[in-house]
Design a protein around this motif. Sequence first.
Motif, mmCIF file in Angstrom:
data_model
loop_
_atom_site.group_PDB
_atom_site.id
_atom_site.type_symbol
_atom_site.label_atom_id
_atom_site.label_comp_id
_atom_site.label_asym_id
_atom_site.label_seq_id
_atom_site.Cartn_x
_atom_site.Cartn_y
_atom_site.Cartn_z
ATOM 1 N N GLY A 162 -0.029 2.877 -5.428
ATOM 2 C CA GLY A 162 1.023 3.882 -5.316
ATOM 3 C C GLY A 162 1.171 4.642 -6.620
ATOM 4 N N GLY A 163 2.361 5.162 -6.829
ATOM 5 C CA GLY A 163 2.595 5.979 -8.019
ATOM 6 C C GLY A 163 3.183 5.179 -9.169
ATOM 7 N N GLY A 195 11.257 0.694 0.149
ATOM 8 C CA GLY A 195 10.813 0.063 -1.091
ATOM 9 C C GLY A 195 11.926 0.058 -2.127
ATOM 10 N N LYS A 248 4.173 -5.413 2.644
ATOM 11 C CA LYS A 248 5.312 -4.487 2.689
ATOM 12 C C LYS A 248 4.683 -3.109 2.838
ATOM 13 C CE LYS A 248 8.422 -1.522 1.258
ATOM 14 N NZ LYS A 248 8.027 -0.362 2.071
ATOM 15 N N GLU A 267 -3.196 -0.057 -8.496
ATOM 16 C CA GLU A 267 -3.976 1.180 -8.373
ATOM 17 C C GLU A 267 -2.967 2.296 -8.331
ATOM 18 O OE1 GLU A 267 -6.821 1.147 -5.124
ATOM 19 O OE2 GLU A 267 -5.719 -0.628 -4.536
ATOM 20 N N LEU A 268 -2.907 3.068 -9.411
ATOM 21 C CA LEU A 268 -1.819 4.047 -9.513
ATOM 22 C C LEU A 268 -2.354 5.484 -9.484
ATOM 23 C CD1 LEU A 268 0.239 1.996 -12.127
ATOM 24 C CD2 LEU A 268 0.124 1.731 -9.664
ATOM 25 N N GLU A 302 0.301 15.390 -11.407
ATOM 26 C CA GLU A 302 -0.434 15.184 -10.156
ATOM 27 C C GLU A 302 0.348 15.831 -9.019
ATOM 28 O OE1 GLU A 302 -0.135 11.047 -9.001
ATOM 29 O OE2 GLU A 302 -2.074 11.085 -8.037
ATOM 30 N N CYS A 331 -5.565 9.805 -4.047
ATOM 31 C CA CYS A 331 -5.532 9.453 -5.474
ATOM 32 C C CYS A 331 -6.772 9.984 -6.150
ATOM 33 C CB CYS A 331 -5.410 7.949 -5.655
ATOM 34 S SG CYS A 331 -6.752 7.030 -4.936
ATOM 35 N N THR A 375 5.859 3.768 -9.607
ATOM 36 C CA THR A 375 6.559 2.533 -9.233
ATOM 37 C C THR A 375 5.766 1.325 -9.725
ATOM 38 O OG1 THR A 375 7.025 3.708 -7.178
ATOM 39 C CG2 THR A 375 7.643 1.394 -7.249
ATOM 40 N N PRO A 424 0.826 -1.224 0.000
ATOM 41 C CA PRO A 424 0.000 0.000 0.000
ATOM 42 C C PRO A 424 0.861 1.276 0.000
ATOM 43 C CG PRO A 424 0.043 -0.984 2.197
ATOM 44 C CD PRO A 424 0.991 -1.802 1.341
ATOM 45 N N PHE A 449 1.510 5.569 1.181
ATOM 46 C CA PHE A 449 1.551 6.269 2.473
ATOM 47 C C PHE A 449 0.224 6.920 2.855
ATOM 48 C CE2 PHE A 449 2.043 10.035 -0.207
ATOM 49 C CZ PHE A 449 1.332 10.988 0.508
ATOM 50 N N THR A 475 7.001 3.175 3.911
ATOM 51 C CA THR A 475 7.840 3.585 5.039
ATOM 52 C C THR A 475 7.101 4.616 5.895
ATOM 53 O OG1 THR A 475 9.855 2.975 3.914
ATOM 54 C CG2 THR A 475 10.061 4.621 5.652
HETATM 55 N N1 LIG Z 1 -5.227 4.561 -7.541
HETATM 56 C C1 LIG Z 1 -5.269 4.458 -6.241
HETATM 57 O O1 LIG Z 1 -6.093 3.769 -5.667
HETATM 58 C C2 LIG Z 1 -4.309 5.207 -5.392
HETATM 59 C C3 LIG Z 1 -3.151 5.729 -5.917
HETATM 60 N N2 LIG Z 1 -2.275 6.391 -5.122
HETATM 61 C C4 LIG Z 1 -1.102 6.982 -5.728
HETATM 62 O O2 LIG Z 1 0.039 6.751 -4.900
HETATM 63 C C5 LIG Z 1 0.965 7.818 -5.021
HETATM 64 C C6 LIG Z 1 1.379 8.304 -3.656
HETATM 65 O O3 LIG Z 1 1.738 7.262 -2.827
HETATM 66 P P1 LIG Z 1 3.270 6.900 -2.540
HETATM 67 O O4 LIG Z 1 3.293 6.080 -1.289
HETATM 68 O O5 LIG Z 1 4.099 8.121 -2.599
HETATM 69 O O6 LIG Z 1 3.599 5.989 -3.804
HETATM 70 P P2 LIG Z 1 4.939 5.181 -4.135
HETATM 71 O O7 LIG Z 1 4.717 4.556 -5.460
HETATM 72 O O8 LIG Z 1 6.122 6.004 -3.912
HETATM 73 O O9 LIG Z 1 4.996 4.041 -3.004
HETATM 74 C C7 LIG Z 1 3.984 3.082 -2.878
HETATM 75 C C8 LIG Z 1 4.520 1.861 -2.184
HETATM 76 O O10 LIG Z 1 5.511 1.234 -3.003
HETATM 77 C C9 LIG Z 1 6.677 0.988 -2.227
HETATM 78 N N3 LIG Z 1 7.827 0.934 -3.138
HETATM 79 C C10 LIG Z 1 8.702 1.901 -3.476
HETATM 80 N N4 LIG Z 1 9.607 1.430 -4.373
HETATM 81 C C11 LIG Z 1 9.285 0.142 -4.600
HETATM 82 C C12 LIG Z 1 9.821 -0.882 -5.421
HETATM 83 N N5 LIG Z 1 10.871 -0.692 -6.204
HETATM 84 N N6 LIG Z 1 9.236 -2.091 -5.402
HETATM 85 C C13 LIG Z 1 8.158 -2.326 -4.635
HETATM 86 N N7 LIG Z 1 7.598 -1.396 -3.828
HETATM 87 C C14 LIG Z 1 8.158 -0.183 -3.814
HETATM 88 C C15 LIG Z 1 6.698 2.111 -1.235
HETATM 89 O O11 LIG Z 1 7.542 1.807 -0.159
HETATM 90 P P3 LIG Z 1 8.424 2.964 0.547
HETATM 91 O O12 LIG Z 1 7.461 3.867 1.194
HETATM 92 O O13 LIG Z 1 9.290 2.221 1.468
HETATM 93 O O14 LIG Z 1 9.200 3.639 -0.569
HETATM 94 C C16 LIG Z 1 5.224 2.148 -0.852
HETATM 95 O O15 LIG Z 1 4.916 1.100 0.031
HETATM 96 C C17 LIG Z 1 0.254 8.864 -5.846
HETATM 97 O O16 LIG Z 1 0.690 8.808 -7.185
HETATM 98 C C18 LIG Z 1 -1.205 8.433 -5.777
HETATM 99 O O17 LIG Z 1 -1.984 8.892 -6.845
HETATM 100 C C19 LIG Z 1 -2.499 6.552 -3.797
HETATM 101 C C20 LIG Z 1 -3.638 6.045 -3.231
HETATM 102 C C21 LIG Z 1 -4.653 5.364 -3.974
#
Ligand SMILES: NC(=O)C1=CN([C@@H]2O[C@H](COP(=O)(O)OP(=O)(O)OC[C@H]3O[C@@H](n4cnc5c(N)ncnc54)[C@H](OP(=O)(O)O)[C@@H]3O)[C@@H](O)[C@H]2O)C=CC1
Length: 496
Positions: free
Chosen positions: A245-246, A225, A192, A264-265, A391, A298, A248, A166, A168, A195
């Motif tokens: 997440g984003g 991550g 996982k 879900e990005l 964004e 998001c 990634t 998930p 942050f 952070t």
């Molecule tokens: N569509 C949806 O439902 C949603 C989308 N989002 C999107 O998420 C983004 C913001 O969230 P954010 O947490 O900054 O997103 P990130 O993509 O930076 O991080 C998401 C998760 O991926 C982990 N991660 C980082 N690098 C890797 C890797 N190489 N392999 C596997 N996992 C990894 C992170 O860990 P660590 O923190 O340790 O780096 C964290 O747990 C925005 O773009 C937002 O739009 C957010 C909520 C809902």
Amino acid sequence: MAGTGIFTDILDGDVYKYYSDGEWKTSSSGKSVAIINPATRKTQYKVQACTQEEVNKVMEMAKSAQKSWAKTPLWKRAELLHKAAAILKDNKAPIAESLVKEIAKPAKDSVTEVVRSGDLISYCAEEGVRILGEGKFLLSDSFPGNERTKYCLTSKIPLGVVLAIPPFNYPVNLAVSKIAPALIAGNSLVLKPPTQGAVSCLHMVHCFHLAGFPKGLISCITGKGSEIGDFLTMHPAVNCISFTGGDTGISISKKAGMIPLQMELGGKDACIVLEDADLDLVASNIIKGGFSYSGQRCTAVKVVLVIKSVADELVEKVKAKVAKLTVGPPEENCDITAVVSESSANFIEGLVMDAKDKGATFCQEYKREGNLIWPLLLDNVRPDMRIAWEEPFGPVLPVLRINSVEEGINHCNASNFGLQGCVFTKDINKAILISDAMETGTVQINSAPARGPDHFPFQGLKDSGIGSQGVTNSINLMTKLKTTVINLPTPSYSMG
Ligand SMILES: NC(=O)C1=CN([C@@H]2O[C@H](COP(=O)(O)OP(=O)(O)OC[C@H]3O[C@@H](n4cnc5c(N)ncnc54)[C@H](OP(=O)(O)O)[C@@H]3O)[C@@H](O)[C@H]2O)C=CC1
Ligand SMILES: O=C(O)[C@H](O)COP(=O)(O)O
């Protein structure tokens, strides 16, 4: 308080432990990762930096625990999930406190996130009992050339080990939205956490531990991550990845093996406003949609596309409401709190400065202290400005004045994202046509975008994701079909 009472086991000195084989452990790495409080910019918590060997061990346990879990009756799996939900809700205070400290979510919203997560787990248990308790029965003679000699039985079976990652912004809710469907469907789960948000997740995992799930079925690996992520996502034991997440997520999907992915990005949710819209309703929804949790959702409204003839009036109404937003510490329930990190604040500032250089109208003065950015509405934004497309994930909202609905739809569809969008008009026929024309996973009519209620389908098109979320869709995605065909020596027609 976080890390105290029933949660003392999860803390080793000032470093939170990771969860493996039904126990809380200290990593052999001897290293920890600091979690910076976004508001104070000081280290708030520390978590273990887990090693690759520890990941291997967790995966091994997950594979073996899953085999017996898949043979556990569905009603028993549901019972344990209900128990975990109750423990989570009973302990909302310390979990919400960690959310406040590690992601600067306003205190009231932090409590809401925990309660919502408990409800999601319970709903998932009930939905699982319903949909996984049913299969399909097909007869062969409906297909040309066949007699009724084959009875086909299908049911849903688990995938194996589900890896949940998930983001942050809703660390607890977006973790349980993966954990609960995986478990009810008979999978094991490796989490996982992000952070920023890891400590809230560790508290949440302890609630599952206290509920009495079998050893090894649920694990939680902490670490950056960027360091441990690839090893986890490319691990051969993983049978499904559910990631939020984003960007990634895009690279994970390119590296992952032949396994189901739920991605879900990001999003750039557009709010299209027609001349006949109720502008007071629009203004309230722009405030709620654009500035809740400082725009770090998001599903936040990320660009307003308003017909020119009503733009002045709408901008004035939104400006008046922005002036009333409170800015400050999450502990005081301020509407606008510090964004998650300094790099995030710098990125937002970059978008604002680009818009300034290219002549956008600032409806408020731009103000920033550390990671705290005051809410900002940018009017007269044009398509050559970065903020028209990117964004911000912060409390800054661009307004583009459009000459026609088509221009708004074209802008929305030119985006690489396609998460949600919304349209405001009193004409439902027009709203339906616009909704059909918008290339997004969901369109809200006369309300801001939102993922909840959590049982609704939720999916992104284009770079916004793969697969669909929502309780039912997640359960389905975390299962596959198994078919058994009974072959009869002679055709048999009931009552025939
Ligand atoms: N569509 C949806 O439902 C949603 C989308 N989002 C999107 O998420 C983004 C913001 O969230 P954010 O947490 O900054 O997103 P990130 O993509 O930076 O991080 C998401 C998760 O991926 C982990 N991660 C980082 N690098 C890797 C890797 N190489 N392999 C596997 N996992 C990894 C992170 O860990 P660590 O923190 O340790 O780096 C964290 O747990 C925005 O773009 C937002 O739009 C957010 C909520 C809902
Ligand atoms: O990440 C997000 O933005 C959340 O999933 C939002 O949930 P909500 O739209 O129901 O507040």
